[in-house]
Design a protein around this motif. Structure first.
Motif, PDB file in Angstrom:
ATOM      1  N   ALA A  33      42.315  43.966  48.238  1.00 18.65           N
ATOM      2  CA  ALA A  33      41.219  44.906  48.034  1.00 18.65           C
ATOM      3  C   ALA A  33      40.372  44.372  46.875  1.00 18.65           C
ATOM      4  N   GLY A  35      37.357  45.253  44.071  1.00 17.32           N
ATOM      5  CA  GLY A  35      36.589  46.296  43.396  1.00 17.32           C
ATOM      6  C   GLY A  35      35.487  45.690  42.545  1.00 17.32           C
ATOM      7  N   CYS A  50      34.623  49.894  45.895  1.00 21.52           N
ATOM      8  CA  CYS A  50      35.871  49.275  46.329  1.00 21.52           C
ATOM      9  C   CYS A  50      35.812  49.059  47.837  1.00 21.52           C
ATOM     10  N   ASN A  52      38.674  47.792  50.867  1.00 19.24           N
ATOM     11  CA  ASN A  52      40.044  47.323  51.095  1.00 19.24           C
ATOM     12  C   ASN A  52      40.108  46.391  52.295  1.00 19.24           C
ATOM     13  N   ASP A  98      42.852  43.277  44.016  1.00 21.80           N
ATOM     14  CA  ASP A  98      44.109  44.031  43.994  1.00 21.80           C
ATOM     15  C   ASP A  98      44.973  43.565  45.155  1.00 21.80           C
ATOM     16  N   CYS A 106      40.954  51.155  44.487  1.00 21.14           N
ATOM     17  CA  CYS A 106      40.852  50.072  43.508  1.00 21.14           C
ATOM     18  C   CYS A 106      40.967  50.571  42.066  1.00 21.14           C
ATOM     19  N   MET A 111      44.381  46.208  39.245  1.00 17.32           N
ATOM     20  CA  MET A 111      43.754  44.955  39.650  1.00 17.32           C
ATOM     21  C   MET A 111      44.506  43.759  39.082  1.00 17.32           C
TER      22      MET A 111
END
Length: 124
Positions: A33, A35, A50, A52, A98, A106, A111
Motif C-alpha cells: 500500500a 500513502g 492512500c 492499497n 506499507d 495507510c 509505513m
C-alpha cells in the motif's frame, strides 16, 4: 537498496495543478500500500491519500475532490494528481510504502519505507 523517490513538486499558482510521482527502486510496489503524506511549515505531518494493493483509495477531507491517487505497477510508480491547488496545500510531500498491502488507511506508524520528500509551493 530499497528506496522511494518523489518528484514533480514545484511552484504553482492557486488553482493550478501538479502531478507528483513516487518511484520505487530495489523492490516492487505492487505488493505494498502506498500513502502520500505532507508536512507544512510549523505543522505536524498529515496523511493525504492512500491506495492499497487492490486499488482501494482514501483521501483526507481537505483534498477530496481535488486530488487523485493512482498506481502504475508496470512502471513501479504511484502518482498523486493535484488539481485546484490552494495556498494551504503548500508543504513537503512524502510517499511511503506499507508492506501490509491491504490496509485501507495507510497509518503513518505502519509505513515501512519513506521517500525524502518533494516541496510543493502554492503561491501567486
Amino acid at each position: 537498496q530499497l528506496q522511494l523517490e518523489e518528484s514533480g513538486g514545484g511552484l504553482v499558482q492557486p488553482g493550478g495543478s501538479l502531478r507528483l510521482s513516487c518511484a520505487a527502486s530495489g523492490f516492487t510496489l505492487d505488493s505494498y500500500a502506498i500513502g502520500w503524506f505532507r508536512q507544512a511549515p510549523g505543522k505536524e505531518r498529515e496523511g493525504v491519500s492512500c491506495i492499497n494493493v487492490i486499488g482501494r483509495t482514501k483521501y483526507a477531507d481537505s483534498v477530496k475532490g481535488r486530488f487523485t491517487i493512482s498506481r502504475d505497477n508496470a512502471k513501479n510508480t504511484v502518482y498523486l494528481q493535484m488539481n485546484s491547488l490552494k495556498p494551504e496545500d503548500t508543504a513537503v510531500y512524502y510517499c511511503a510504502a506499507d508492506s501490509f498491502g491491504i490496509t485501507p488507511t495507510c497509518p503513518e506508524r505502519g509505513m515501512d519505507y519513506w521517500g525524502k520528500g518533494t516541496l510543493v509551493t502554492v503561491s501567486s
